[in-house]
Design a protein around this motif. Structure first.
Motif: not given
Lengths: 358, 77, 396
Positions: A204, A243-244, B23-24, B26-28, B62-70, B72, C60, C158, C197, C350-351
Motif C-alpha cells: 500500500e 517491514s510494511v 487498502k488493508n 485492521k480489526a479496529l 483470513t488474517y494477513s501480516y505485513v508489518g501489522g495484522s490485517y 483480508v 498469508i 498485532s 490480532p 498503525n504500528r
C-alpha cells in the motif's frame, strides 16, 4: 474426526514441576553457586534443589531434545527447564547426581556454566537461518563470540560482575538487545532498493510512505508505474518501510554488517536500568567466524575485566571512569557516528564541565 | 443491541471486499466502521469482536501480516 | 533415508570450538533424514558465501481462526532448495517458567519429527517454544496434535504476545509474587487477544519476581510486572555477622558503599537500614542472600511502555502503579490492561506501540483517560518546561 480445539492456552506449569519444587514452592530460603554452572537452592524445610545449567545454541534438533530427555530421566526424575537466556537446566534433589550430570553434559558437548560473575549464554535472533530482514547471521556470530568467551562461561575466568551479551540481526531487535552490557546489532547502510515492478501489487503506497520515521519516502510515478521514491540523504536505514512493504529491501551483501553497543543493563541492582551506547558503528560481515567482531568484543571484555571493581557492571564502570577514558582504554575510535542525531539526541550532549580526564 | 452478529459479519465482509486491493483493513478499522454504520445503540466493540471471529472462522476472511495484522480475503489459490 | 548430507565447508568452521554448534544441530536433523534440514544447510552455506539471507517476506499463512502463532516464511531459491521452499515457524506457548518433563518433551519431538524439519528453538526471544520450518499443509496437523497434547500457539502480529515470566516462587527466594501463576492466569484470561490480532501493534507482558528482572521485562515488555515490597528488608543479624566473620565479602565496601540510596550502615557486626530511603534495588540482598530478604508485604510495580527502536526510538517502561498486590485473580491488573487496550486500541496509529502512543498524547492525558491518578513516583522529577496545556473549567 475429533472436535477442533482452540484457545486452550499453554499447559498448566504445575504438572511439570519436580516434587521438591512442588513441596517447597514459595518457601525457598537462599541459594549458593556451589561450583560454576551449579546452583543449590535451600528451602525453609531444609530441602535442597540442585540445578545444573548447560549451554545450548538455542537452535536445537529434536535429536538433542530427546537426548536431554534421556539425561533428565537418568538423573532428575525426568525434570528439566530452560532459562531466559537459552541455557538448559537439569533439576535434582540428589546431590550425588550433580557430578555425573556435569560430566555427562560436558561430554555430550553442552558444557556446564553460565552462573555468577561471568558471561552466560547470548540471547539472539534468527539471522540468515530464518529471517527476511537480517543484516547478518545471528547463530554464527554468537557461536564465534562464545567460543572465544568460553572461559568466562565455564568459570575458568571471572569478571567483576555479570556480563550480558545479546545479538540482534537488524534494528527490529527481536531480542530487544538495547539494554545489554554488550549488544551486537546487525545494521544496513544503504537506502531501500525500491522494486517498482512489484510495488503496486504487494504494497500500500500510503502506508509505505507513512512508515518512514524521517519522512524520506514520497509517492512517485516511475516508468509509468505507481511507486515511491526515497530521499536518500534522509534515510537512516531503519527498514521500517521494508517491514510494511516487501518491495523495499535493504539487505546488501557489500554494505550490511555489525555494530557494537555497550553499558546497558536491565536489573535494578545499584544503578538504574540503562540503554546500551554505541561503541563501534560498523564492522563488515566476515563469515564464517567474524574475527573483527570477536576481537572487538574480546578487547572490550578484557578492558572491563582489568579495570572494573567488584559488582560493577559494564555500564557502571563506564559511568565511573567516563566515556573519554573508555575510548582511550579500549583503543576504539570515537567518530561523528557516535553522536546521536535522532529524536532524543540533545539529551546526550555534554552540557557541563563534569567530564573526567581520558 | 439489536443488530445480529451475522448482520455485522456480513457488513464487514462487504467492506473487506470493497477495499480489497486498495487498502488493508485492521480489526479496529472494521469495528469503527460498523459502529458508525449501525449506530452506537446497535453494535458495540464486543459484538464486533464476535462478528470478526465469525468472519474468520467461516473462512470468508483470513488474517494477513505485513508489518501489522490485517483482515483480508483469503488468497485465491 | 539415504540422503547425503550436503557439504558445507564454510559452515563446518562453526562446528569447531567448545561452544555447542547450531550447525551441528542442523546436521543432526539432516543425518536423521530430514530433507528440510539438509536444504537449510545448503541455503545457509550459500548465505555464508554471498553474505545475504535468502528468505522472503511473510505471506498469508496460519491455522484456521487464528491471526497469530505462525510466521510464514518462503525461500527465494525454491528450485535449488525445494524442501525449504516453505519454511514456516510455529510459535508454541511455553509453560510458565519453561519447565518440562522428559515425557512431554519427547511427545513434542514426535509431532515435529512427523511433520516438520526436526529443528526447534528453545526458546524464541519472546519466550515461545519455536518449531522452525514446515510446509503450509503441515500447519493444521501440527496444530491439531499440539492441542491434543495440551499445547496451544503463541502470539505474533498485532496481538498480545505470549507472556513470559521468571521461575519465581518455583525456585527463587527473592520472588515477591507468584510470577508463574500470574503469567499463566493472564495468558488464559486473554486467549482471544493472543490469537486474534486486534491491536494497533504488538503488546508484550513480562513477569519478573524482583528487581533483578531475569526476563528483562523493563526493556522488553509493554507491561512489565516487577516484584517489590512495601515494608522493611528482613535482616538476620546473626547471618550478617557470619558473613562478616567469613571474610568472603567486605560488607562496608561491597554492600554499604554500593547502596545507591546510601541508606545502610555497618559497625562491624550489625547492619542497619533506613528503609524509608531504600529504593528496593536488590543489591544488598543479592550480595548477602543468607542474611537479607525482601520485606513481607510483597507485590509488584507495574511499568508500561518498553520497546525496541522501531519506530520512534527505544524506550524503557515507566512506572504506572508503584505498588500493586499481586493475588489471584489479578483483577486490578486485568482492569488496568483493558483500560489501556481500550484507549490505545481506539486512538493508536498503525504500528504504534503503547509507549510511543503515551509519548504522543502525553502521560498526563493518558492517565486521565484510563482513570489513574498521577503520583510523583511516575516521574523522575516534575516538568521543567512551562508550556502547560491548561484546561479551564467552565466557571473559570
Amino acid at each position: 474426526m475429533a472436535e477442533r480445539k482452540t484457545d486452550i492456552g499453554p499447559p498448566h506449569y504445575e504438572q511439570f514441576l519436580p516434587p521438591v519444587i512442588k513441596k517447597n514452592y514459595g518457601k525457598w530460603k537462599y541459594h549458593e553457586i556451589v561450583r560454576p554452572g551449579v546452583l543449590m537452592h535451600v528451602a525453609e524445610s531444609g530441602d535442597k534443589l540442585f540445578s545444573v545449567r548447560a549451554a545450548t545454541p538455542r537452535l536445537a534438533s529434536t535429536k538433542t531434545l530427546r537426548m536431554f530427555a534421556d539425561i533428565a530421566e537418568e538423573y532428575c526424575g525426568g525434570h528439566l527447564r530452560w532459562t531466559s537466556r537459552n541455557n538448559v537446566e537439569f533439576l535434582t534433589d540428589n546431590e550425588s547426581n550433580v557430578e555425573p550430570l556435569v560430566e555427562r553434559l560436558n561430554k555430550e558437548g553442552y558444557p556446564v556454566g553460565g552462573t555468577g560473575p561471568g558471561i552466560t549464554n547470548i540471547v539472539h535472533t534468527q539471522g540468515w537461518v530464518h529471517c527476511h530482514s537480517a543484516a547478518s547471521d545471528a547463530s554464527g556470530v554468537v557461536k564465534s563470540v562464545m567460543d572465544e568467551m568460553f572461559p568466562y562461561y565455564n568459570g575458568e575466568k571471572k569478571l567483576p560482575a555479570k556480563l550480558r551479551i545479546a545479538f540482534a540481526c537488524c534494528l527490529n531487535m527481536c531480542g530487544a538487545v538495547h539494554c545489554s552490557d554488550i549488544a551486537i546489532l546487525g545494521v544496513h547502510r544503504k537506502p531501500p532498493d525500491v522494486k517498482h515492478d512489484i510495488m503496486k501489487a504487494q504494497c500500500e503506497i500510503p502506508s509505505t510512505v507513512a512508515a518512514c520515521p524521517t519522512g524520506a519516502i514520497r509517492p512517485a510515478t516511475v516508468d509509468g508505474k505507481q511507486s515511491v521514491e526515497v530521499i536518500e540523504e534522509q534515510c537512516m536505514f531503519c527498514a521500517n518501510c521494508f517491514s510494511v512493504c516487501p518491495a523495499m529491501p535493504l539487505n546488501r551483501p557489500d554494505t550490511d554488517g555489525i555494530s557494537i553497543w555497550v553499558g546497558g543493563k536491565v536489573s535494578q541492582a545499584r544503578s538504574e536500568p540503562k540503554f546500551s551506547k554505541l561503541a563501534v558503528p560498523y564492522i563488515p560481515n566476515e563469515p564464517p567466524r567474524w574475527p573483527t567482531v570477536v576481537n572487538t568484543v574480546k578487547k572490550i571484555v578484557e578492558t572491563y575485566a582489568a579495570n572494573a571493581r567488584p559488582w560493577e557492571r559494564m555500564g557502571e564502570w563506564i559511568d565511573r571512569i567516563g566515556w573519554p577514558r573508555f575510548f582511550k582504554l579500549t583503543g576504539l575510535p570515537f567518530t561523528k557516528y557516535h553522536i546521536d542525531d535522532f529524536t532524543h539526541a540533545g539529551e546526550t550532549f555534554q552540557r557541563s564541565l563534569h567530564f573526567k580526564r581520558a | 443491541m439489536s443488530a445480529s452478529v451475522e448482520d455485522v459479519a456480513n457488513a464487514m465482509y462487504e467492506m473487506v471486499k470493497e477495499y480489497h486491493g486498495k487498502k488493508n483493513l485492521k480489526a479496529l478499522d472494521l469495528t469503527k466502521a460498523m459502529i458508525q454504520k449501525f449506530g452506537e445503540d446497535q453494535v458495540d466493540k464486543k459484538l464486533c469482536k464476535q462478528a470478526i471471529r465469525q468472519l474468520i472462522d467461516s473462512g470468508k476472511c483470513t488474517y494477513s501480516y505485513v508489518g501489522g495484522s490485517y483482515i483480508v480475503l483469503p488468497p485465491e489459490s | 533415508m539415504a540422503t547425503k548430507v550436503r557439504e558445507t565447508p564454510m559452515l563446518d568452521e562453526l562446528t569447531k570450538g567448545p561452544w555447542p554448534s547450531f550447525v551441528r544441530e542442523i546436521k543432526k536433523s539432516a543425518e536423521d533424514g530430514k530433507e528440510a534440514a539438509n536444504d537449510l544447510l545448503g541455503v545457509l552455506e550459500r548465505s555464508y558465501h554471498e553474505k545475504i539471507g535468502h528468505w522472503k517476506h511473510g505471506g498469508i499463512v496460519g491455522v484456521m481462526g487464528y491471526g497469530g502463532g505462525v510466521i510464514g516464511r518462503y525461500n527465494d531459491l525454491p528450485e535449488e532448495f525445494p524442501h525449504v521452499a516453505h519454511f514456516h515457524t510455529l510459535r508454541v506457548n511455553q509453560p510458565s517458567g519453561w519447565f518440562y518433563t522428559s515425557d512431554i518433551l519427547r511427545k513434542i519431538c514426535d509431532i515435529w519429527d512427523k511433520h516438520g524439519s526436526g529443528i526447534t528453538n528453545f526458546h524464541g526471544s519472546t519466550g515461545d517454544m519455536v518449531l522452525l520450518g514446515c510446509r503450509t499443509e503441515a500447519l493444521e496437523p501440527v496444530f491439531a496434535e499440539l492441542t491434543e497434547l495440551g499445547f496451544d500457539l503463541g502470539g505474533s502480529g498485532s496481538d498480545m504476545r505470549t507472556p513470559s515470566c521468571c521461575c519465581g516462587k518455583a525456585r527463587c527466594e527473592w520472588a515477591c509474587y507468584d510470577t508463574m501463576n500470574a503469567c499463566y492466569d493472564i495468558t488464559m484470561h486473554f486467549q482471544d487477544e493472543l490469537h486474534r490480532p486486534a491491536f494497533p501493534y504488538k503488546y508484550k507482558f513480562k513477569f519478573a519476581g524482583c528487581g533483578n528482572d531475569c526476563v528483562a521485562s523493563i526493556a522488553r515488555s509493554d507491561c512489565a510486572v516487577i516484584g517489590t515490597w512495601k515494608d522493611d528488608i528482613q535482616i538476620d543479624q546473626a547471618a550478617v555477622a557470619e558473613y562478616a566473620k567469613g571474610g568472603g565479602i567486605d560488607i562496608q565496601k561491597h554492600v554499604v558503599e554500593r547502596c545507591p540510596a546510601g541508606c545502610m550502615s555497618f559497625d562491624g557486626s550489625k547492619l542497619e537500614i533506613n528503609n524509608d530511603d531504600c529504593m528496593k534495588c536488590m543489591h544488598c540482598i543479592n550480595a548477602l542472600p543468607k542474611a537479607l530478604a525482601p520485606g513481607k508485604e510483597r507485590g509488584a510495580t507495574i511499568l508500561i511502555g518498553a520497546k525496541a527502536p522501531i519506530i520512534g526510538g527505544a524506550l524503557l517502561s515507566s512506572v504506572f502503579v508503584p505498588f500493586l498486590e499481586m493475588e489471584p485473580p489479578y483483577e486490578d491488573l486485568k482492569e488496568l490492561t483493558e483500560a489501556i487496550w481500550d484507549l490505545w486500541g481506539e486512538h493508536g496509529k498503525n504500528r504504534e506501540r503503547v509507549g510511543e502512543f503515551i509519548q504522543r498524547i502525553g502521560l498526563g492525558n493518558f492517565l486521565e483517560q484510563i482513570g489513574l491518578e498521577p503520583t510523583p513516583e511516575m516521574v523522575v522529577h516534575p516538568r521543567t518546561n512551562p508550556y502547560i496545556f491548561f484546561e479551564l473549567d467552565e466557571e473559570e
